[in-house]
Structures are given as structure tokens and as C-alpha cells.
Design an enzyme around this catalytic site. Structure first.
Site, PDB file in Angstrom:
ATOM      1  CB  ALA A  46      -0.742  -0.096   1.097  1.00 55.44           C
ATOM      2  CB  SER A  47       1.484   3.849  -2.594  1.00 56.88           C
ATOM      3  OG  SER A  47       1.707   2.970  -3.565  1.00 56.88           O
TER       4      SER A  47
END
Length: 385
Positions: free
Chosen positions: A97-98
Site C-alpha cells: 500500500a503506497s
């Protein structure tokens, strides 16, 4: 008995403050509204993998450590959500998840609004696809991921969030012609070469936001506009470090193969510190990466005949080189070069050029993506100040 984790509004307010601090300005109103409409925790798996302080990762379970899990979900940090096993048995992150502030930077650069048709390469958790759906309308968003399990998870999370864009399990390198053309294309994986279908499927005047990678340096994000002649032109932004698109990964780099065994090198010395070209100066690393094709590097901290060694290699040939620090003096370093390509000489020449032109920052680079047969080629320039 566990204590109550933060309420969503409280946690989101903290996250928006963290993002604003990172950006140096408040989150734009339309992006803030999208973040409020799309709770990040809905897109995260029950197990997150967090840095353990020693360079590795440790699991954080929502069931057994809800407070820690929740704090991680709403911190401005990237979160590893999946590992893959490499050919040598080691594991490496394969999905994440960025970092929310990077997500906001990229969406701000994309400038996607209601009515824009958007293609996302790399669905991942589905969080970015949900934000795009909030900004443009879910019917305008197509998101691709090559991993069937990730695609299924993202589809479930998107449905739970109330956003249902078109999520397809497919190789993003080919784009998605059924819904083309697109006003905007955004990737959540990095590339070394822009796939030709991405150019072909973007409308003239359309915007592309694509994390960039070279074998030497994984850093920077391409912000480009499709031109009437079929090319795309733009610059690099000084943020973004994403996993490389699977179709462009090189096995030799993944394994860390250095083809030097049993070969006699060409020996010399250099006054250029290996840390100058492969240390903390990301501007220098990017400059080298764009101009020394195929070259990658790795540090060896316990070599037999040196204190610290920098290895250089070319994943497409058998050329390699090493630069040794003896642990005592920094005015001269031993160089060994193997094969027809003298990699250290190339890197040293390009570094001298980098210094001579004023040590340009990442955002000084102008990139032009040009269709070339079945692929694209890259032209790079640094305009004079």
C-alpha cells in the site's frame, strides 16, 4: 483485553495532517474529500508487514494487535501487504500500500476530474482505484493487476467501500483496449521503458503519471503529456520509489548475479569515491541511471579482500566491475573491470558530466517518449538554467 483503536474520523484527520506536513501545504480540497470518502483501512489485509528496525519485516495482525495495526493503517508510510519467494528461496515484497502522501502527489499531478476516463496500472489493494472513482466516477475508471489473488481482494474491498470501477486481472504492460482511449493513465509500479500501448491508448493532450526506474536507481515519477505526433513529453518529479513492473524485471538483478568468477580483470585505481555515485545523492544516481544503460550496482560489506566493495554489473552482458575501499584512506580506490564493457569508466565519465553541468536535480530532466516499432525509446535532456 485490548483497548479501543482510534475512530476513523480521528485517524483520518491525523493522516491528513501528516500528508500536509510532508507536502508543505494543505491537501487540496478535492483530494481531501476523496480521502474522506474512501477509508484506507478497508483496503488493507488483516496482516501488515512492518519494518522491524533491523532491515527486515515483522507481521502486524489486526486480530491480536488492533491498535498497532490501526496506527499503521493511518500513518503516512508505505505498508507491505504481500511477499513473494525469489528463485534462491529468499522472500521479497511483491505488493504494498503506497505512502499516502505520494498517492496524493501523484493524483495531484494526474489532475483527474469528473468525466475523465482513467486507466490505472497496478490495482494492488484497490485504494488508489477507489480514490480515482471518487474523483472521476467509478464508471470512468479501469484498473489492471496481473495478480489474480490481489485482483479478487481489491474487488471485494472496492465493493465494501461503495466504489466499483472496472477491475481486470491482466498484464498492465498491454494497457486495456476495450475501454480506451483514456484521458489519464497512472501507474502504481515503476517502468524503465514506457509500454507502447500506454501511448497509443492515451488521447492527445492526455496526462501520464508513471513512476520511473533505471537499473541504477529506482526513483522519480514521470509527468508527461501526449503530443499530437504520438510522442509524450514531460519531466521527472522528485518523489516515488515503486516496485518494478514484472514484465521489465531482470533475473540477474533479482538474484544479484555478478559474473566475475574465474576471470582476470583489468585493474586500475580511481580517486572518485564509490559513495559519490552510489550513495545518498539521488540526483547523481538518477543522472547516471539515465545515461549508463543497463548498469546496476550492489554493495558488499564483507568481501574477502576489501573493507567495503561496490559491485557494478550489466544484466544484459557478462561485463561487471568492482571498486574497493580498504577501510583506511579515501584518496584512491582499487578498481577491477571484467568484460568488454568498462562499466566503472562509463559511470565515472557520466558522473564528471553531472558535476560539470551543475549537479542537476531530478526535476531538471526533460524526457521524451517516442514510439519505436513495437516499443518506445527515450530521449533525455537537461535544459540549461
Amino acid at each position: 483485553m485490548t483497548s479501543r483503536p482510534p475512530m476513523p474520523d480521528e485517524a483520518l484527520g491525523d493522516l491528513l495532517d501528516q500528508i500536509a506536513e510532508h507536502l508543505g501545504s494543505p491537501v487540496p480540497a478535492h483530494l481531501s474529500a476523496a480521502l474522506r470518502a474512501v477509508p484506507r483501512h478497508l483496503f488493507l489485509p488483516p496482516t501488515l508487514w512492518l519494518r522491524d528496525g533491523s532491515g527486515d519485516y515483522e507481521p502486524c495482525e489486526r486480530e491480536t494487535a488492533p491498535e498497532r495495526w490501526w496506527r499503521a493503517a493511518y500513518r503516512d508510510v508505505p505498508l507491505v501487504t504481500q511477499f513473494a519467494e525469489g528463485p534462491d528461496g529468499t522472500r521479497a515484497p511483491s505488493s504494498s500500500a503506497s505512502m499516502p502522501s505520494v498517492v496524493v502527489r501523484m493524483l495531484k499531478a494526474l489532475d483527474a476530474r469528473q468525466g475523465h476516463s482513467v486507466l490505472e496500472i497496478g490495482t494492488g489493494t484497490g485504494f488508489n482505484a477507489a480514490l480515482l472513482s471518487s474523483l472521476c466516477g467509478a464508471e470512468q475508471v479501469t484498473s489492471l493487476d496481473i495478480d489474480p489473488e490481489l485482483t479478487r481482494r481489491a474487488q471485494r474491498a472496492l465493493k465494501a467501500s461503495g466504489q466499483q470501477p472496472d477491475v481486470v486481472c491482466a498484464d498492465g504492460a498491454a494497457g486495456w483496449r476495450p475501454n480506451a482511449p483514456y484521458d489519464r493513465i497512472i501507474a502504481t509500479c515503476s517502468v524503465r521503458t514506457v509500454p507502447l500501448p500506454w501511448l497509443e491508448q492515451t488521447v492527445t493532450g492526455g496526462r501520464l503519471v508513471i513512476p520511473w526506474d533505471t537499473p541504477w536507481c529506482n526513483y522519480g515519477t514521470l509527468l508527461a503529456t501526449k503530443q499530437a505526433d504520438g510522442t509524450a513529453e514531460g519531466s521527472l518529479a522528485p518523489y516515488g520509489s515503486f516496485m518494478l513492473m514484472r514484465a521489465q524485471q531482470v533475473d540477474a538483478e533479482l538474484r544479484g548475479d555478478i559474473p566475475h568468477a574465474g576471470r582476470e580483470p583489468e585493474r586500475s585505481t580511481t580517486s572518485l569515491s564509490p559513495w559519490a555515485v552510489a550513495g545518498s545523492d539521488l540526483d547523481a544516481q538518477l543522472y547516471i541511471g539515465l545515461r549508463v544503460p543497463g548498469a546496476w550496482h550492489m554493495w558488499e560489506t564483507e568481501p574477502e579482500s576489501a573493507h567495503v566493495r561496490l559491485w557494478l554489473a550489466d544484466g544484459r552482458t557478462d561485463s561487471c566491475a568492482c571498486v574497493d575501499y580498504d577501510g583506511q584512506q579515501t584518496s584512491a580506490f582499487a578498481v577491477s573491470q571484467y568484460g568488454a564493457r568498462k562499466l566503472w569508466d562509463e559511470v565515472a565519465r557520466v558522473y564528471e558530466e553531472y558535476v560539470a553541468v551543475g549537479r542537476p536535480g531530478v526535476d531538471r530532466h526533460r524526457l521524451r517518449i517516442i514510439p519505436d516499432g513495437r516499443s518506445t525509446r527515450l530521449e533525455v535532456s537537461v535544459p540549461t538554467a
